[in-house]
Design an enzyme around this catalytic site. Sequence first.
Site, PDB file in Angstrom:
ATOM      1  N   CYS A 189       0.819  -1.215   0.000  1.00 39.48           N
ATOM      2  CA  CYS A 189       0.000   0.000   0.000  1.00 39.48           C
ATOM      3  C   CYS A 189       0.856   1.269   0.000  1.00 39.48           C
ATOM      4  O   CYS A 189       1.204   1.790   1.071  1.00 39.48           O
ATOM      5  CB  CYS A 189      -0.930  -0.023   1.217  1.00 39.48           C
ATOM      6  SG  CYS A 189      -2.013   1.407   1.270  1.00 39.48           S
ATOM      7  N   CYS A 226      -0.603   4.171   2.040  1.00 45.11           N
ATOM      8  CA  CYS A 226      -0.508   4.086   3.502  1.00 45.11           C
ATOM      9  C   CYS A 226       0.948   4.258   3.960  1.00 45.11           C
ATOM     10  O   CYS A 226       1.206   4.912   4.965  1.00 45.11           O
ATOM     11  CB  CYS A 226      -0.975   2.728   4.023  1.00 45.11           C
ATOM     12  SG  CYS A 226      -2.263   1.951   3.075  1.00 45.11           S
ATOM     13  N   ASP A 227       1.882   3.641   3.239  1.00 47.50           N
ATOM     14  CA  ASP A 227       3.237   3.513   3.782  1.00 47.50           C
ATOM     15  C   ASP A 227       4.281   4.422   3.136  1.00 47.50           C
ATOM     16  O   ASP A 227       5.413   4.508   3.629  1.00 47.50           O
ATOM     17  CB  ASP A 227       3.701   2.050   3.657  1.00 47.50           C
ATOM     18  CG  ASP A 227       2.809   1.131   4.484  1.00 47.50           C
ATOM     19  OD1 ASP A 227       2.258   1.598   5.497  1.00 47.50           O
ATOM     20  OD2 ASP A 227       2.649  -0.046   4.119  1.00 47.50           O
TER      21      ASP A 227
END
Length: 309
Positions: free
Chosen positions: A133, A136-137
Amino acid sequence: MSNLYDLIIIGAGPAGYTASIYASRFKLKNLVIGEISGGLASEAHLIENYPGFIEITGKDLMEKFRQQAEHFGGKVFNDNVIEIKKNKNEFKIKTRGGKDFSARVLILALGSSYRKLNIKGEREFLGKGVSYCPTCDGPFFKDKVIAVIGGADSAVMAAIHLSEFAKQIYLIYRKEKLRAEPIWTERAQLNKKIKIIYQINVLEIQGRDKVEKLILDKPYRGKNELEVSGVFVEIGSVPNTVLIKDLGLVSDKEGFINIKEDGSTSVSGVFAAGDVTTGSSKLRQVITAAAEGAIAAKAAYNFLKNKRY
Ligand code: NDP
């Protein structure tokens, strides 16, 4: 409130929410059950091809879908369905949280999950440098050297997004020519932080406590290893099929549910929409998932209208 619905939609992504919007307008009492609101689409850092929005994050677009579904009377319940049983004219559904629901018809909008490389180190370093992701990261890799694996839309878009944070990105693709949308490919090729490595596979991810290097199947710049602090695996998705087996639905050899033009499946009263199906010529986009959701809701409505109890 009774737990019996005209229609239960399993999956809270673009297909599921659109099915709910249409079902409510057909006056069907409907419930959307899904663990993650928005599904995988909510993780897209940027969507530029959903008409009406020149650009929007997946999270924001999915929030709008949810609000619209609820606005027209659809109920949304965030949980995981663990069992579906057909019982005469009703489907019985159990969720992980212990709730029971019944419905006269079902729409399966189950979506898909990240495909895994299934190589050594991938599971061990999940959350320690391995990610699926970028949205997200990405921020965890500020000024780092990282890799993205894959060669289609997700991988190329991930590399571009990650260039906002990382110092350098190796985009590692197993073939000789990227197959993402040309507009994204061109942006990646022009991006000075992205180095595209063709015709190489990653065999292993290595490190001590976190990712430190990738082992390659062929030498790159004279070495079979590449030092990176993170690796994003962006190699497509596989359909979420666990529940399909409960109902004995016919699917293709990869597990995507076979649907007819109206979203109907091989089981009477069960319709399917979105990434989990063989529909839309397998063009898996928010717009095609939404369209399939609308079509399946109309078919579910026709099915109930024509059915005698
Ligand atoms: P795809 O299935 O389109 O592509 C997967 C990529 O990963 C291919 O390049 C494939 O290689 C490669 N790959 C698959 N398995 C392996 C493996 N074991 N090792 C190395 N490489 C591998 O997946 P995407 O996630 O890119 O896209 C899925 C769908 O989602 C598409 O319809 C896409 O258009 C859509 N999408 C839309 C976006 C948007 O509009 N905002 C963003 C991202 C995706 P090969 O080419 O050799 O098969």
